[in-house]
Design a protein around this motif. Structure first.
Motif, short mmCIF file in Angstrom:
data_model
loop_
_atom_site.label_atom_id
_atom_site.label_comp_id
_atom_site.label_asym_id
_atom_site.label_seq_id
_atom_site.Cartn_x
_atom_site.Cartn_y
_atom_site.Cartn_z
N MET A 1 -1.60 -15.60 28.52
CA MET A 1 -2.55 -15.50 27.41
C MET A 1 -3.69 -16.51 27.63
O MET A 1 -3.47 -17.64 28.04
N LYS A 2 -4.92 -16.08 27.34
CA LYS A 2 -6.08 -16.96 27.39
C LYS A 2 -6.41 -17.47 25.98
O LYS A 2 -6.11 -16.82 24.98
N TYR A 3 -7.07 -18.62 25.95
CA TYR A 3 -7.39 -19.28 24.69
C TYR A 3 -8.90 -19.57 24.66
O TYR A 3 -9.42 -20.29 25.51
N GLY A 4 -9.58 -18.99 23.68
CA GLY A 4 -11.03 -19.09 23.63
C GLY A 4 -11.52 -20.25 22.79
O GLY A 4 -10.84 -20.72 21.88
N TYR A 5 -12.69 -20.71 23.12
CA TYR A 5 -13.41 -21.72 22.32
C TYR A 5 -14.86 -21.29 22.20
O TYR A 5 -15.38 -20.55 23.03
N MET A 6 -15.52 -21.72 21.14
CA MET A 6 -16.91 -21.34 20.91
C MET A 6 -17.83 -21.96 21.97
O MET A 6 -17.81 -23.17 22.20
N PHE A 7 -18.63 -21.09 22.60
CA PHE A 7 -19.56 -21.51 23.65
C PHE A 7 -20.98 -21.32 23.13
O PHE A 7 -21.38 -20.21 22.79
N TYR A 8 -21.72 -22.41 23.05
CA TYR A 8 -23.00 -22.40 22.33
C TYR A 8 -24.18 -22.11 23.26
O TYR A 8 -24.93 -23.00 23.65
N GLN A 9 -24.31 -20.83 23.59
CA GLN A 9 -25.49 -20.37 24.31
C GLN A 9 -26.51 -19.92 23.27
O GLN A 9 -26.54 -18.78 22.85
N LYS A 10 -27.37 -20.82 22.87
CA LYS A 10 -28.20 -20.65 21.68
C LYS A 10 -29.18 -19.48 21.80
O LYS A 10 -29.72 -19.21 22.87
N PRO A 11 -29.43 -18.78 20.68
CA PRO A 11 -30.44 -17.73 20.68
C PRO A 11 -31.86 -18.30 20.83
O PRO A 11 -32.12 -19.44 20.46
N LEU A 12 -32.72 -17.47 21.36
CA LEU A 12 -34.13 -17.85 21.56
C LEU A 12 -35.05 -16.84 20.88
O LEU A 12 -34.66 -15.71 20.61
N LYS A 13 -36.28 -17.28 20.66
CA LYS A 13 -37.36 -16.39 20.27
C LYS A 13 -38.50 -16.57 21.26
O LYS A 13 -38.74 -17.69 21.73
N PRO A 14 -39.21 -15.49 21.58
CA PRO A 14 -40.25 -15.59 22.62
C PRO A 14 -41.31 -16.65 22.31
O PRO A 14 -41.82 -17.31 23.22
N GLN A 15 -41.64 -16.83 21.02
CA GLN A 15 -42.70 -17.76 20.67
C GLN A 15 -42.25 -19.23 20.72
O GLN A 15 -43.06 -20.14 20.58
N MET A 16 -40.96 -19.48 20.91
CA MET A 16 -40.45 -20.85 20.98
C MET A 16 -40.56 -21.37 22.41
O MET A 16 -39.99 -20.81 23.34
N LYS A 17 -41.32 -22.44 22.60
CA LYS A 17 -41.46 -23.00 23.95
C LYS A 17 -40.24 -23.81 24.36
O LYS A 17 -39.87 -23.86 25.53
N THR A 18 -39.61 -24.45 23.39
CA THR A 18 -38.37 -25.17 23.65
C THR A 18 -37.37 -24.84 22.55
O THR A 18 -37.76 -24.44 21.45
N ARG A 19 -36.09 -25.02 22.87
CA ARG A 19 -35.05 -24.71 21.90
C ARG A 19 -34.29 -25.99 21.55
O ARG A 19 -33.66 -26.59 22.43
N PRO A 20 -34.35 -26.44 20.28
CA PRO A 20 -33.54 -27.60 19.90
C PRO A 20 -32.07 -27.20 19.79
O PRO A 20 -31.74 -26.13 19.29
N VAL A 21 -31.20 -28.04 20.29
CA VAL A 21 -29.75 -27.83 20.16
C VAL A 21 -29.12 -29.12 19.65
O VAL A 21 -29.61 -30.22 19.91
N ASN A 22 -28.06 -28.95 18.92
CA ASN A 22 -27.39 -30.09 18.30
C ASN A 22 -26.07 -30.33 19.02
O ASN A 22 -25.23 -29.43 19.12
N LEU A 23 -25.86 -31.53 19.52
CA LEU A 23 -24.63 -31.85 20.24
C LEU A 23 -23.41 -31.71 19.34
O LEU A 23 -22.28 -31.64 19.83
N GLY A 24 -23.62 -31.66 18.03
CA GLY A 24 -22.49 -31.45 17.13
C GLY A 24 -21.79 -30.13 17.36
O GLY A 24 -20.59 -30.00 17.09
#
Length: 431
Positions: A1-24
């Motif tokens: 059995m495999k065990y999953g964890y949330m992987f935070y590959q954040k969504p983007l929008k074309p008009q966003m030049k950079t994407r802020p992400v929270n280490l939390g």
């Protein structure tokens, strides 16, 4: 059995030049992975499940603890969070929700066996929608307490995303000694994807784990506005000050253990807090986590066991009563019947079978020596009152215990009747 964890590959929008992400975010995933390790699960059996694409996941089948905050991003970005993919056996725990839920997502929460909520707001929100919900707090509260040796060696004060108004009143000696950090990182938008790159996502997770290690090994005091700084510090036994101009509903668990200073209470800040002894409460959270994961795995293994077994014989799923009914030479024209012996379940199977296979028969009475009231909507009479019903009514004796007495009485009256015993039938005076 495999065990999953949330992987935070954040969504983007074309008009966003950079994407802020929270280490939390990855710090929450680190807490889940750490609990898996305590269960003896190997690193090879842990798999990332994209947080914003749980519903579309097509990787290895897994049990996955879903601990996350789900609010504005479900509305602002391309996100397919819940209900989970068939390949994800999701266990919602330490979940925060603050948005309107689609019908299919709500149905999942109603049928998943209980939702562990991060905060009291989510508990009340889901309970109001008919969901079995309970408070777990954040799973980062389960991080191990640092050793006494680590605590003695810690000599740094860290300021992590501290409000400006707090900085203004902070004692000068703390300002001069403190190291300023942030939990907010920014990644470049490549402009050709609706997600940050997998490499950037893994880098975010790596930095989240490194942040926890830094605080564990070196922090003698942490001052922050971030929930997923304060909560891990509380768990690790690090003195922490949590101050924020305004606290939203996501914080409705940590206020049980440390002060949550808002702008109206900044003047009351204790600048020399003690670490909190949290081990007893931590053990209770961990126990629920372990039980939910083990139960999910056991159920999956049971289901797969049955799926792997081919039947040796073909079973006729019709009840014996249904088989017997189809053997009886009932009149082809409409007729009436009564059932003798209605205290056993066979009598109710009989009603179902008659409706399905003999639709020209009409039930007019139940007959029983002990029961009173109605049977399938018709009045129950005593055996001695049988003479009160018309003589052409077919009497079906469903209770084996009544067979001999019924046979003797009904033969003497020349009434049409049938005796049922399993799949066998005895028919009398049926024309």
């Amino acid at each position: 059995m495999k065990y999953g964890y949330m992987f935070y590959q954040k969504p983007l929008k074309p008009q966003m030049k950079t994407r802020p992400v929270n280490l939390g975010d990855p710090i929450q995933s680190y807490a889940v992975k750490n609990l898996y390790r305590e269960m003896g699960i190997s690193e090879e059996d842990m798999v990332p499940v994209p947080r914003y694409d749980v519903a579309d996941y097509d990787g290895e089948e897994c049990v996955c603890v879903v601990n996350s905050a789900s609010n504005y991003e479900e509305l602002a970005y391309d996100s397919h969070f819940m209900p989970p993919s068939p390949k994800v056996h999701a266990i919602p725990m330490s979940l925060h929700l603050h948005r309107e839920l689609p019908k299919d997502e709500l149905e999942f929460y109603r049928t998943c066996g209980g939702v562990g909520c991060r905060d009291l707001f989510t508990v009340n929100y889901l309970r109001g929608l008919g969901v079995d919900a309970y408070l777990t707090g954040c799973l980062t509260l389960t991080l191990p307490k640092r050793t006494e040796e680590q605590a003695r060696a810690a000599d740094k004060i860290y300021l992590l995303d501290v409000p400006t108004d707090v900085m203004k009143i902070m004692p000068q000696e703390i300002k001069e000694e403190a190291v300023t950090l942030t939990n907010i990182l920014r990644f470049e938008n490549p402009g050709h994807s609706n997600r940050i790159s997998v490499e950037d996502a893994y880098e975010e997770h790596r930095k989240g784990e490194a942040r926890i290690a830094l605080l564990r090994d070196t922090a003698k005091l942490v001052i922050t506005s971030k929930l997923h700084v304060a909560s891990p510090c509380l768990a690790m036994g690090i003195p922490v000050i949590l101050a924020k101009n305004h606290f939203g509903d996501r914080f409705g668990f940590i206020d049980r253990f440390i002060p949550t200073y808002t702008s109206a209470h900044y003047s009351e800040i204790d600048w020399n807090p003690a670490p909190v002894d949290f081990e007893e409460e931590k053990a209770k959270i961990k126990q629920v986590f372990f039980e939910r994961v083990k139960a999910a795995v056991s159920r999956i293994e049971l289901e797969k066991m049955w799926e792997s077994k081919s039947p040796l014989y073909e079973i006729d799923y019709n009840t014996a009563t249904s088989i017997a009914v189809r053997k009886i030479p009932f009149p082809e024209s409409p007729f009436r019947y009564a059932v003798w012996g209605i205290v056993l379940s066979a009598a109710y199977y009989l009603d179902e079978a008659m409706k399905e296979y003999i639709p020209n028969g009409k039930l007019i009475a139940g007959i029983d020596i002990a029961a009173e009231g109605t049977y399938c909507g018709e009045k129950i009479i005593k055996p001695e009152d049988i003479h009160k019903i018309p003589e052409d009514v077919v009497i079906i004796v469903a209770a084996p215990s009544a067979k001999e007495a019924a046979k003797e009485m009904l033969l003497a009256s020349n009434r049409p009747f049938v005796l049922l015993k399993g799949t066998n039938v005895e028919c009398y005076h049926l024309s």
